[in-house]
Write an enzyme that holds these catalytic residues in place. Structure first.
Site, PDB file in Angstrom:
ATOM      1  N   TYR A  65     -17.740  23.706  10.465  1.00 15.48           N
ATOM      2  CA  TYR A  65     -17.751  22.327  10.934  1.00 15.48           C
ATOM      3  C   TYR A  65     -18.856  22.080  11.955  1.00 15.48           C
ATOM      4  CZ  TYR A  65     -15.499  23.335  15.475  1.00 15.48           C
ATOM      5  OH  TYR A  65     -15.222  23.774  16.742  1.00 15.48           O
ATOM      6  N   ARG A 104     -27.584  23.920  12.386  1.00 14.78           N
ATOM      7  CA  ARG A 104     -26.532  24.896  12.703  1.00 14.78           C
ATOM      8  C   ARG A 104     -25.467  24.920  11.600  1.00 14.78           C
ATOM      9  NH1 ARG A 104     -23.625  24.428  18.389  1.00 14.78           N
ATOM     10  NH2 ARG A 104     -22.611  22.683  17.360  1.00 14.78           N
ATOM     11  N   ARG A 143      -4.609  29.480  -4.958  1.00 12.82           N
ATOM     12  CA  ARG A 143      -4.650  30.397  -3.809  1.00 12.82           C
ATOM     13  C   ARG A 143      -4.848  31.855  -4.234  1.00 12.82           C
ATOM     14  NH1 ARG A 143      -1.668  33.656  -0.569  1.00 12.82           N
ATOM     15  NH2 ARG A 143      -2.370  33.666   1.617  1.00 12.82           N
ATOM     16  N   HIS A 201      -7.221  35.363  -2.350  1.00 14.20           N
ATOM     17  CA  HIS A 201      -8.143  35.649  -1.245  1.00 14.20           C
ATOM     18  C   HIS A 201      -9.605  35.553  -1.687  1.00 14.20           C
ATOM     19  CE1 HIS A 201      -4.450  36.743   0.616  1.00 14.20           C
ATOM     20  NE2 HIS A 201      -5.046  36.996   1.775  1.00 14.20           N
ATOM     21  N   LYS A 249     -19.795  28.522  13.161  1.00 13.40           N
ATOM     22  CA  LYS A 249     -18.844  27.508  13.619  1.00 13.40           C
ATOM     23  C   LYS A 249     -17.789  27.268  12.535  1.00 13.40           C
ATOM     24  CE  LYS A 249     -19.153  23.239  16.395  1.00 13.40           C
ATOM     25  NZ  LYS A 249     -18.192  23.653  17.373  1.00 13.40           N
ATOM     26  N   GLU A 288     -17.753  32.195  26.819  1.00 15.19           N
ATOM     27  CA  GLU A 288     -17.916  30.732  26.715  1.00 15.19           C
ATOM     28  C   GLU A 288     -16.569  30.061  26.900  1.00 15.19           C
ATOM     29  OE1 GLU A 288     -19.136  29.497  22.751  1.00 15.19           O
ATOM     30  OE2 GLU A 288     -17.853  31.004  21.822  1.00 15.19           O
ATOM     31  N   LEU A 309     -21.075  30.689  20.530  1.00 14.29           N
ATOM     32  CA  LEU A 309     -21.724  29.688  19.684  1.00 14.29           C
ATOM     33  C   LEU A 309     -23.070  29.303  20.301  1.00 14.29           C
ATOM     34  CD1 LEU A 309     -20.920  27.858  17.159  1.00 14.29           C
ATOM     35  CD2 LEU A 309     -20.775  26.047  18.851  1.00 14.29           C
TER      36      LEU A 309
HETATM   37  N1  PDD Z   1     -17.395  22.478  20.065  1.00 14.50           N
HETATM   38  N2  PDD Z   1     -18.724  26.923  22.129  1.00 14.50           N
HETATM   39  C1  PDD Z   1     -17.710  26.588  21.309  1.00 14.50           C
HETATM   40  C2  PDD Z   1     -16.694  27.619  20.975  1.00 14.50           C
HETATM   41  C3  PDD Z   1     -17.623  25.285  20.782  1.00 14.50           C
HETATM   42  O1  PDD Z   1     -16.616  24.962  19.957  1.00 14.50           O
HETATM   43  C4  PDD Z   1     -18.595  24.316  21.145  1.00 14.50           C
HETATM   44  C5  PDD Z   1     -18.571  22.922  20.609  1.00 14.50           C
HETATM   45  C6  PDD Z   1     -19.615  24.704  22.023  1.00 14.50           C
HETATM   46  C7  PDD Z   1     -20.691  23.744  22.476  1.00 14.50           C
HETATM   47  O2  PDD Z   1     -21.562  23.451  21.416  1.00 14.50           O
HETATM   48  P1  PDD Z   1     -22.355  22.075  21.365  1.00 14.50           P
HETATM   49  O3  PDD Z   1     -23.084  21.958  22.629  1.00 14.50           O
HETATM   50  O4  PDD Z   1     -23.254  22.260  20.201  1.00 14.50           O
HETATM   51  O5  PDD Z   1     -21.348  20.974  21.164  1.00 14.50           O
HETATM   52  C8  PDD Z   1     -19.663  26.016  22.481  1.00 14.50           C
HETATM   53  C9  PDD Z   1     -17.260  21.175  19.453  1.00 14.50           C
HETATM   54  C10 PDD Z   1     -17.706  20.052  20.294  1.00 14.50           C
HETATM   55  C11 PDD Z   1     -15.852  21.019  18.940  1.00 14.50           C
HETATM   56  O6  PDD Z   1     -15.208  22.034  18.694  1.00 14.50           O
HETATM   57  O7  PDD Z   1     -15.407  19.893  18.742  1.00 14.50           O
END
Ligand code: PDD
Length: 280
Positions: free
Chosen positions: A33, A52, A99, A101, A146, A179, A203
């Site tokens: 996402y 990304r 379904r 895996h 992500k 983070e 991330l």
């Molecule tokens: N999340 N680290 C994680 C684990 C994140 O989920 C996000 C962003 C970031 C920051 O990334 P960015 O600056 O590109 O938004 C860092 C989004 C906003 C979400 O999960 O909705």
């Protein structure tokens, strides 16, 4: 200004969109996402987010979906909704299949989006800073992708809320700071900005990169290096960065005051610079 959803080319009200029960995103977390925000009717860092998304899709060996195709779909939704300060959630799942895996050859990617008005972080929190807690990082080792497998992040955020805090940061069992649950993490020490380097454990945040560039432009020295948990409490300032979080000062970590216990001077300066850049 309607809030809308997109499912494989069809745009409808969110409440009228249903994903099939055998979508692999739903059953296996087999989906990636992005979340993009707009300011004054203009998407911020759209290309970076779409790049990304491609990186994440490659990370899960998804077939190629052209960036132009997604870009056009995002614009179509954005134009229909007419929300100047919008948050667009984009999810690409491997698709729908019985379904199992392993997945079948003929499976087709499924693109889902929603667009809503951004809920701004309250001004008081921006000024005062937020309380955060430390949670041990028990996530998998590909956090640079992500994916929608963010249950540990959701659990950590909920734990923070249950304790009256705003959010949590992940720290490895060896004491290395990683983070936030949906944000990257920075400290300021002796006028230098410090943030963990890009590894597979965090991330590569788009806002993180913007902040590093803004710091460079304003003459603030930057270090990308590991931060130890033991260093946190002697930091002069600390903040989180993210698409919705933007730049959010931290006043306490696990109940211990950081710096002067407010959103710090460099934090505020960078926040102002970020808003100016985004609102052009
Ligand atoms: N999340 N680290 C994680 C684990 C994140 O989920 C996000 C962003 C970031 C920051 O990334 P960015 O600056 O590109 O938004 C860092 C989004 C906003 C979400 O999960 O909705």
């Amino acid at each position: 200004m309607p809030e809308l959803s997109y499912l494989n080319g069809k745009i409808r009200p969110i409440s009228e969109t249903y994903v099939p029960v055998e979508d692999r995103g739903y059953q296996f977390g087999d989906a990636v996402y992005e979340f993009i925000a707009s300011y004054n009717g203009k998407m911020f860092c759209m290309k970076e987010h779409l790049d990304r998304l491609q990186h994440s899709m490659q990370g899960l060996s998804f077939p190629k979906l052209s960036e132009t195709f997604i870009e056009n779909a995002v614009f179509e939704l954005f134009e229909k909704a007419e929300i100047p300060r919008a948050g667009i959630y984009i999810q690409v799942s491997r698709g729908v299949a019985p379904r199992d895996h392993a997945w079948p050859k003929e499976i087709k990617l499924q693109v889902i989006m929603t667009i809503k008005e951004v809920k701004e972080v309250p001004l008081k929190l921006r000024k005062d800073g937020v309380d955060i807690i430390i949670v041990q990082d028990e996530r998998w080792s590909n956090c640079d992708i992500k994916t929608v497998q963010i249950l540990p992040n959701a659990m950590a955020k909920q734990k923070a809320k249950n304790q009256g805090a705003y959010d949590a940061i992940f720290v490895s069992k060896d004491g290395i700071v990683r983070e936030g649950t949906s944000s990257n993490f920075f400290i300021v020490k002796d006028g230098r900005l410090i943030t963990p380097p890009l590894t597979k454990n965090i991330l590569p945040g788009i806002t993180r990169k913007v902040v590093l560039d803004l710091a460079g432009d304003t003459g603030i020295k930057v270090e990308e290096r590991f931060i130890l948990k033991t260093e946190l409490f002697s930091a002069d300032e600390a903040f989180l960065t993210g698409t919705i979080t933007e730049i959010l000062g931290i006043k306490t970590i696990d109940g211990i005051q950081i710096g002067n216990g407010k959103s710090g001077e460099i934090t505020q300066k960078l926040y102002k610079a970020l808003r100016e850049k985004a609102e052009i």
